[in-house]
Design a protein around this motif. Sequence first.
Motif, PDB file in Angstrom:
ATOM      1  N   THR A  86      56.122  38.223  45.905  1.00 41.72           N
ATOM      2  CA  THR A  86      54.760  37.710  45.799  1.00 41.72           C
ATOM      3  C   THR A  86      54.717  36.193  45.934  1.00 41.72           C
ATOM      4  O   THR A  86      53.681  35.635  46.254  1.00 41.72           O
ATOM      5  CB  THR A  86      54.082  38.136  44.474  1.00 41.72           C
ATOM      6  N   SER A  91      49.765  37.537  46.386  1.00 41.22           N
ATOM      7  CA  SER A  91      49.598  38.654  45.453  1.00 41.22           C
ATOM      8  C   SER A  91      48.346  39.465  45.779  1.00 41.22           C
ATOM      9  O   SER A  91      47.636  39.911  44.888  1.00 41.22           O
ATOM     10  CB  SER A  91      49.542  38.136  44.019  1.00 41.22           C
ATOM     11  N   SER A  92      48.112  39.687  47.048  1.00 39.40           N
ATOM     12  CA  SER A  92      46.966  40.500  47.452  1.00 39.40           C
ATOM     13  C   SER A  92      47.178  41.949  47.018  1.00 39.40           C
ATOM     14  O   SER A  92      48.299  42.366  46.710  1.00 39.40           O
ATOM     15  CB  SER A  92      46.792  40.455  48.971  1.00 39.40           C
ATOM     16  N   ASP A  93      46.100  42.711  46.992  1.00 37.15           N
ATOM     17  CA  ASP A  93      46.205  44.132  46.654  1.00 37.15           C
ATOM     18  C   ASP A  93      47.177  44.837  47.596  1.00 37.15           C
ATOM     19  O   ASP A  93      47.941  45.704  47.179  1.00 37.15           O
ATOM     20  CB  ASP A  93      44.837  44.811  46.711  1.00 37.15           C
ATOM     21  N   GLU A  94      47.147  44.443  48.872  1.00 38.64           N
ATOM     22  CA  GLU A  94      48.035  45.054  49.861  1.00 38.64           C
ATOM     23  C   GLU A  94      49.502  44.765  49.537  1.00 38.64           C
ATOM     24  O   GLU A  94      50.348  45.657  49.606  1.00 38.64           O
ATOM     25  CB  GLU A  94      47.689  44.522  51.253  1.00 38.64           C
ATOM     26  N   ILE A  96      50.797  43.956  46.545  1.00 43.11           N
ATOM     27  CA  ILE A  96      51.164  44.651  45.305  1.00 43.11           C
ATOM     28  C   ILE A  96      51.351  46.144  45.567  1.00 43.11           C
ATOM     29  O   ILE A  96      52.311  46.753  45.084  1.00 43.11           O
ATOM     30  CB  ILE A  96      50.103  44.416  44.208  1.00 43.11           C
ATOM     31  N   SER A  97      50.481  46.745  46.377  1.00 37.21           N
ATOM     32  CA  SER A  97      50.614  48.168  46.724  1.00 37.21           C
ATOM     33  C   SER A  97      51.926  48.428  47.455  1.00 37.21           C
ATOM     34  O   SER A  97      52.618  49.418  47.183  1.00 37.21           O
ATOM     35  CB  SER A  97      49.445  48.624  47.589  1.00 37.21           C
TER      36      SER A  97
END
Length: 113
Positions: A86, A91-94, A96-97
């Motif tokens: 990250t 640290s975008s949702d993408e 982190i996913s």
Amino acid sequence: SEETARLEKIVPESAAMQGRHAKQEGRHVKIPDLTKAAKALKMPIDHLDQPCALFGMYDGHRGHLCAEFAAKGFHGKLLKKLSTETKEGGSSDETISKILRGVCEELDTEFFA
């Protein structure tokens, strides 16, 4: 911030209920301050939105071994990736996913090895 102050008032608790099996097969992990845990393990995640917490439930189907394996290993692998990937990829949702999927795939591969 107001959101941080509100979240700091949350007290994590857990409970377990014995099902039809002879023993409890599920496992859980709760780390209410993931940032503090990360610092203790020398894998800082200060660059992520704060506060950070981890609550994991690992359901043991046909035995406790996999649930226990995941409960013991998931957070360490997650913190390692969060502390490095990250910083580079944000640290975008993408992101982190992608990290969560990667950790699950690693655990799956290691468990069945």
